[in-house]
Design a protein around this motif. Structure first.
Motif, PDB file in Angstrom:
ATOM      1  N   ASN A  66      13.731   0.528  -0.968  1.00  0.00           N
ATOM      2  CA  ASN A  66      13.481   0.525   0.474  1.00  0.00           C
ATOM      3  C   ASN A  66      13.686  -0.886   0.999  1.00  0.00           C
ATOM      4  N   THR A  97      15.751   3.493   3.621  1.00  0.00           N
ATOM      5  CA  THR A  97      15.693   3.933   2.231  1.00  0.00           C
ATOM      6  C   THR A  97      17.100   4.064   1.674  1.00  0.00           C
ATOM      7  N   VAL A 126       6.886  -5.254   9.886  1.00  0.00           N
ATOM      8  CA  VAL A 126       8.031  -4.426   9.527  1.00  0.00           C
ATOM      9  C   VAL A 126       8.298  -3.484  10.685  1.00  0.00           C
ATOM     10  N   THR A 177      11.989   0.716   8.148  1.00  0.00           N
ATOM     11  CA  THR A 177      12.297   0.756   6.723  1.00  0.00           C
ATOM     12  C   THR A 177      13.504   1.652   6.508  1.00  0.00           C
ATOM     13  N   ASP A 231      12.873  -3.315   4.105  1.00  0.00           N
ATOM     14  CA  ASP A 231      12.054  -3.495   5.306  1.00  0.00           C
ATOM     15  C   ASP A 231      12.761  -4.473   6.230  1.00  0.00           C
TER      16      ASP A 231
END
Length: 87
Positions: free
Chosen positions: A44, A37, A32, A35, A46
């Motif tokens: 979230n 949000t 990842v 991320t 990724d």
């Protein structure tokens, strides 16, 4: 326009009231890159190093399961393959 099909799996941790959807198979450690949000912090996304969404974390009670989000938003998902479902 043809749609791409990718194998996916998901996990759910009823204790943490969180689910994770793997969109392109399992994610290697360090896989990842970033991320993002959304919905502060209920979902979230990724992303991999190319900006593609590779997984979605959903922090909410599963339908039909009582309870609300825990006070601690730091959720660790159940990575036990026995609890992984194919999409």
């Amino acid at each position: 326009m043809a749609l791409e099909e990718h194998p996916g799996t998901w996990t759910h941790d009823p204790e943490a009231k969180a689910s994770y959807v793997y969109l392109r198979g399992s994610i290697a450690p360090g896989g990842v890159a970033r991320t993002v949000t959304a919905d502060s912090p209920m979902v979230n996304f990724d992303l991999d190093e190319n900006g593609r969404v590779i997984g979605i974390e959903i922090l909410a009670a599963w339908p039909g399961v009582e309870g609300t989000l825990p006070d601690d938003q730091g959720v660790t998902l159940d990575q036990d393959p026995a609890n992984t479902k194919a999409l």
